[in-house]
Scaffold this motif. Structure first.
Motif, PDB file in Angstrom:
ATOM      1  N   SER A  73     -10.348  25.966  45.786  1.00 35.87           N
ATOM      2  CA  SER A  73     -11.229  25.570  44.076  1.00 35.87           C
ATOM      3  C   SER A  73     -12.208  26.456  44.192  1.00 35.87           C
ATOM      4  N   SER A  74     -12.448  27.216  45.498  1.00 31.75           N
ATOM      5  CA  SER A  74     -14.104  28.037  44.922  1.00 31.75           C
ATOM      6  C   SER A  74     -13.415  28.833  44.036  1.00 31.75           C
ATOM      7  N   ILE A  75     -14.984  28.910  42.760  1.00 33.26           N
ATOM      8  CA  ILE A  75     -15.215  29.703  42.191  1.00 33.26           C
ATOM      9  C   ILE A  75     -15.969  30.688  42.427  1.00 33.26           C
ATOM     10  N   LEU A  76     -16.052  30.877  43.903  1.00 32.85           N
ATOM     11  CA  LEU A  76     -17.016  32.050  44.252  1.00 32.85           C
ATOM     12  C   LEU A  76     -16.203  33.486  44.891  1.00 32.85           C
ATOM     13  N   GLY A  77     -14.933  33.106  44.030  1.00 29.45           N
ATOM     14  CA  GLY A  77     -13.875  34.628  44.790  1.00 29.45           C
ATOM     15  C   GLY A  77     -13.900  34.546  46.687  1.00 29.45           C
ATOM     16  N   GLU A  78     -14.267  36.274  46.200  1.00 20.48           N
ATOM     17  CA  GLU A  78     -13.920  36.762  47.800  1.00 20.48           C
ATOM     18  C   GLU A  78     -15.672  36.500  48.402  1.00 20.48           C
ATOM     19  N   ASN A  79     -16.523  36.072  47.617  1.00 12.55           N
ATOM     20  CA  ASN A  79     -17.278  35.433  48.206  1.00 12.55           C
ATOM     21  C   ASN A  79     -18.211  33.938  48.922  1.00 12.55           C
ATOM     22  N   SER A  80     -16.559  33.709  48.547  1.00 16.12           N
ATOM     23  CA  SER A  80     -16.702  31.823  49.789  1.00 16.12           C
ATOM     24  C   SER A  80     -16.250  32.200  50.967  1.00 16.12           C
ATOM     25  N   VAL A  81     -17.178  31.000  51.129  1.00 11.60           N
ATOM     26  CA  VAL A  81     -16.846  30.190  52.587  1.00 11.60           C
ATOM     27  C   VAL A  81     -15.491  29.906  52.931  1.00 11.60           C
ATOM     28  N   GLN A  96     -12.204  21.760  39.259  1.00 17.46           N
ATOM     29  CA  GLN A  96     -10.812  21.790  39.626  1.00 17.46           C
ATOM     30  C   GLN A  96     -10.267  21.196  40.622  1.00 17.46           C
ATOM     31  N   LEU A  97     -10.538  21.476  41.718  1.00 16.98           N
ATOM     32  CA  LEU A  97     -10.345  19.856  43.181  1.00 16.98           C
ATOM     33  C   LEU A  97     -10.112  18.846  42.301  1.00 16.98           C
ATOM     34  N   LYS A  98     -11.193  18.287  41.732  1.00 19.53           N
ATOM     35  CA  LYS A  98     -10.928  17.035  41.004  1.00 19.53           C
ATOM     36  C   LYS A  98      -9.549  17.319  40.247  1.00 19.53           C
ATOM     37  N   ALA A 105      -9.144  27.524  40.941  1.00 21.86           N
ATOM     38  CA  ALA A 105     -10.206  28.285  39.676  1.00 21.86           C
ATOM     39  C   ALA A 105      -9.467  29.599  38.700  1.00 21.86           C
ATOM     40  N   ALA A 106      -8.681  30.226  39.727  1.00 27.96           N
ATOM     41  CA  ALA A 106      -7.724  31.339  38.737  1.00 27.96           C
ATOM     42  C   ALA A 106      -6.931  30.395  37.856  1.00 27.96           C
ATOM     43  N   GLU A 107      -6.524  29.427  38.707  1.00 21.55           N
ATOM     44  CA  GLU A 107      -5.403  29.280  37.140  1.00 21.55           C
ATOM     45  C   GLU A 107      -5.874  27.282  36.967  1.00 21.55           C
ATOM     46  N   ALA A 108      -6.677  27.121  36.708  1.00 20.85           N
ATOM     47  CA  ALA A 108      -7.607  25.780  36.853  1.00 20.85           C
ATOM     48  C   ALA A 108      -6.712  25.239  35.539  1.00 20.85           C
ATOM     49  N   LEU A 109      -6.871  23.709  36.241  1.00 17.24           N
ATOM     50  CA  LEU A 109      -5.566  22.782  35.669  1.00 17.24           C
ATOM     51  C   LEU A 109      -6.822  22.011  34.137  1.00 17.24           C
TER      52      LEU A 109
END
Length: 189
Positions: free
Chosen positions: A8-16, A87-89, A43-47
């Motif tokens: 669910s992170s919006i940080l892409g490749e920078n996401s821990v 997004q996770l919520k 994040a990429a396919e947000a509900l």
């Protein structure tokens, strides 16, 4: 067995949290190569936000069906503004369905989704754990424990990476520690 991997992170490749959730899935599939893995990038396919037609649907949603069909769930979540990503919520809004994952009884709510194993890769920019000055405003881990417990999942495993916004050395150590913890995980029998 089926494993559902959510990021669910919006940080892409920078996401821990994404790096740690991937390491958890890698460890679990290494321990049990027969696991069937499905992946959902929230994040990429947000509900969309919850609406009355979704809430009032007695059959639920594809997200609910996917959750119910899974034995193991791996959740990657960063803590944004003291809680989980929206997004996770939105995903949880489709999974918490009366009569499907919980029910109300005279004695109180009863979870119907027990028996699933949940692993959460949670990253936090600062220090919010027990005993820390900011612990009172931590609403990501506490929310996830509450919502999972509500549906009957009372023993989620959290892999935490804390302090990742403090500085590069702290971030590297937090990530390395979380990845090491993830590497030791297995699917319970």
């Amino acid at each position: 067995m089926k494993l559902l991997h959510l990021d669910s992170s919006i940080l892409g490749e920078n996401s821990v949290s994404r790096a740690v959730s991937a390491a958890i899935v890698e460890s679990l599939t290494k321990a049990d190569p027969a696991l069937e893995v499905s992946y959902r990038d929230l994040a990429a396919e947000a509900l969309p936000h919850l609406t009355l037609d979704v809430l009032g649907n007695p059959d639920g949603t594809p997200e609910l069906a996917e959750f119910l069909a899974s034995d193991v769930i791996v959740i990657g979540a960063g803590m944004y503004n003291f809680t989980i990503p929206s997004q996770l919520k939105a995903w949880f809004d489709r999974v918490l369905v009366a009569g499907k994952t919980f029910r109300y009884t005279a004695e109180g709510p009863e979870g119907l989704a027990g028996g699933k194993k949940v692993y959460v890769a949670l990253s936090r920019g600062g220090y919010y754990g027990e005993g820390q000055p900011a612990a009172a405003v931590e609403h990501a881990e506490s929310y996830l424990r509450a919502v999972l417990g509500f549906v009957g999942i009372t023993d989620p495993i959290f892999v935490l990476a804390e302090g990742i916004a403090i500085g590069p050395e702290v971030r590297e150590k937090a990530l390395a520690d979380a990845l090491a913890q993830a590497a030791g995980l297995t699917v319970p029998a």
